[in-house]
Design an enzyme around this catalytic site. Sequence first.
Site, PDB file in Angstrom:
ATOM      1  N   SER A 295      -2.610  -3.995  -3.258  1.00 54.41           N
ATOM      2  CA  SER A 295      -1.330  -4.787  -3.051  1.00 54.41           C
ATOM      3  C   SER A 295      -1.154  -5.040  -1.486  1.00 54.41           C
ATOM      4  CB  SER A 295      -0.292  -3.864  -3.289  1.00 54.41           C
ATOM      5  OG  SER A 295       0.702  -4.463  -2.909  1.00 54.41           O
ATOM      6  N   CYS A 296      -0.684  -6.335  -1.268  1.00 54.83           N
ATOM      7  CA  CYS A 296      -0.411  -6.728   0.172  1.00 54.83           C
ATOM      8  C   CYS A 296       0.527  -5.800   0.572  1.00 54.83           C
ATOM      9  CB  CYS A 296       0.026  -8.049   0.170  1.00 54.83           C
ATOM     10  SG  CYS A 296       1.472  -8.692  -0.883  1.00 54.83           S
ATOM     11  N   SER A 297       1.490  -5.106  -0.278  1.00 56.33           N
ATOM     12  CA  SER A 297       2.394  -3.979   0.257  1.00 56.33           C
ATOM     13  C   SER A 297       1.995  -2.641   0.504  1.00 56.33           C
ATOM     14  CB  SER A 297       3.766  -4.058  -0.836  1.00 56.33           C
ATOM     15  OG  SER A 297       4.034  -5.460  -1.018  1.00 56.33           O
TER      16      SER A 297
ATOM     17  N   HIS B  33       5.913 -10.008   6.831  1.00 56.00           N
ATOM     18  CA  HIS B  33       5.939  -9.577   5.719  1.00 56.00           C
ATOM     19  C   HIS B  33       7.113  -8.244   5.209  1.00 56.00           C
ATOM     20  CE1 HIS B  33       4.245  -7.365   2.197  1.00 56.00           C
ATOM     21  NE2 HIS B  33       3.294  -8.548   1.661  1.00 56.00           N
TER      22      HIS B  33
END
Length: 467
Positions: free
Chosen positions: A248-250, A370
């Site tokens: 995940s980008c998170s 982000h």
Amino acid sequence: MNAHDDIAQVEAIVARARVAQKVFETDATQEHYDRAADAAAWAIMEPSRNRALAELAVETTGLGNVPDKITKNHRKTLGLMRDIKGVRTQGIISDDAATGITEIARPVGVVGAVVPSTNPAATPANNIINALKCGNAVVVAPSPKGVASCELLLQYIYTEFDKVGLDHDLVQMIPAPGSKAKTQAMMELSDRVVCTGSQNNVVRAQTCGTPAVAVGAGNVTVIVDETADLPAAAAKITASKTFDNATSCSSENSMIVVDAVYDDFVAALAKEGGALVRDETAIVAKLWPDGHLNRSVIAQDADKMIAALGMTGDVPEDTKFLAVETDGIGAEHPLSGEKLSRVAALYRARDYDEAQAIAERILTFQGAGHSIGIHTADDARAVALGAAMPTCRVIVNQAHTFATGGSFTNGMPFSLSMGCGSWGGNAIDDNLHWKHFLQTTKVIREIPANEPAVDDIFADYWADAGK
């Protein structure tokens, strides 16, 4: 097939989508749009299909793990369906007698969706559901490794479409073999582009000539301050960092811990399976052996990652991820960037002010816009971060991966695509959701004049500054 044939193939796909969309929109009802979204959602959520998609995704991309992909496919889709249930996206959606304006929801037409290999079923499903909810057709351009998952997802969607009499051409994909030329043609021919994935794809989407909604790069950093509940913070960070093998980008890429609680936090992290690594040089050499991320490490299970890094026997057997001590930030210090693996950088800050300064330097290097996380008992610090940092989201006392893209325990919309505002070079600062798949027509009527006197506008200014 030559380049000319490739383009002709894409043109034919988009043309069929355009015809199907016009029929879909003509004489449409909200129920009709909702049934289409329901069909696409059940196509991925039905348990046996969900498992098949998860297994195929891991098999063909080599990224993540099956149990977590099953969870992701289910929760992301269920959350999205909760968010859009009862939302009006067809016909008159507002009628204000005071302004004389009636607002009518309209589809954007054909949506071109560029999706990544990290979530080869969940992300296209999310885009497809949103598109159908708003009366659009959609053409998906998967990454090369995501083709098989996308093909299977569309098979399942068509099965559900047949139950409710929907045209298969409402949802199509760029067939294999994929190419930049095919994707470029699809983007140029669509009415709106949504793009999630590499920043190269994002740049191409935003320069294709079609209005595009694209999202920025992730490189999540999280602060643990001296007031934090350390066991809870360690548990949440570990659960988040290891979910789907950090695809995940998170996923947290850096932890910044205030000196007063540093040793206690490291101890709490160890109990959760976060192993401290003090030799930064050795890790960097194995993670980036040729200047590029080691593919044997990217999004792999802990044992495979540890073996690829040559650390078997050097860390506890129950290690779930590595916390590597460092103080470097920037291009010459790759640990400060996104690692797409069960590896996180660990920074030690003198105090909270230095922790915030370190976080800002990291985000300025990579991941601006982000999100940032903070574990703290002082909510004022979270608010101050939101007012000062180059970020669109401040995630407070939560497992970042589960919170940023929407959660059943916070108010963010469920999404797999996070807009990063001007900091990340994006047109949106919100999670990509149904509103980005809709446009409106306003019917404007004359109303009684509402023209102020000049004195009414400038009286306070003149009192301060003079006339």
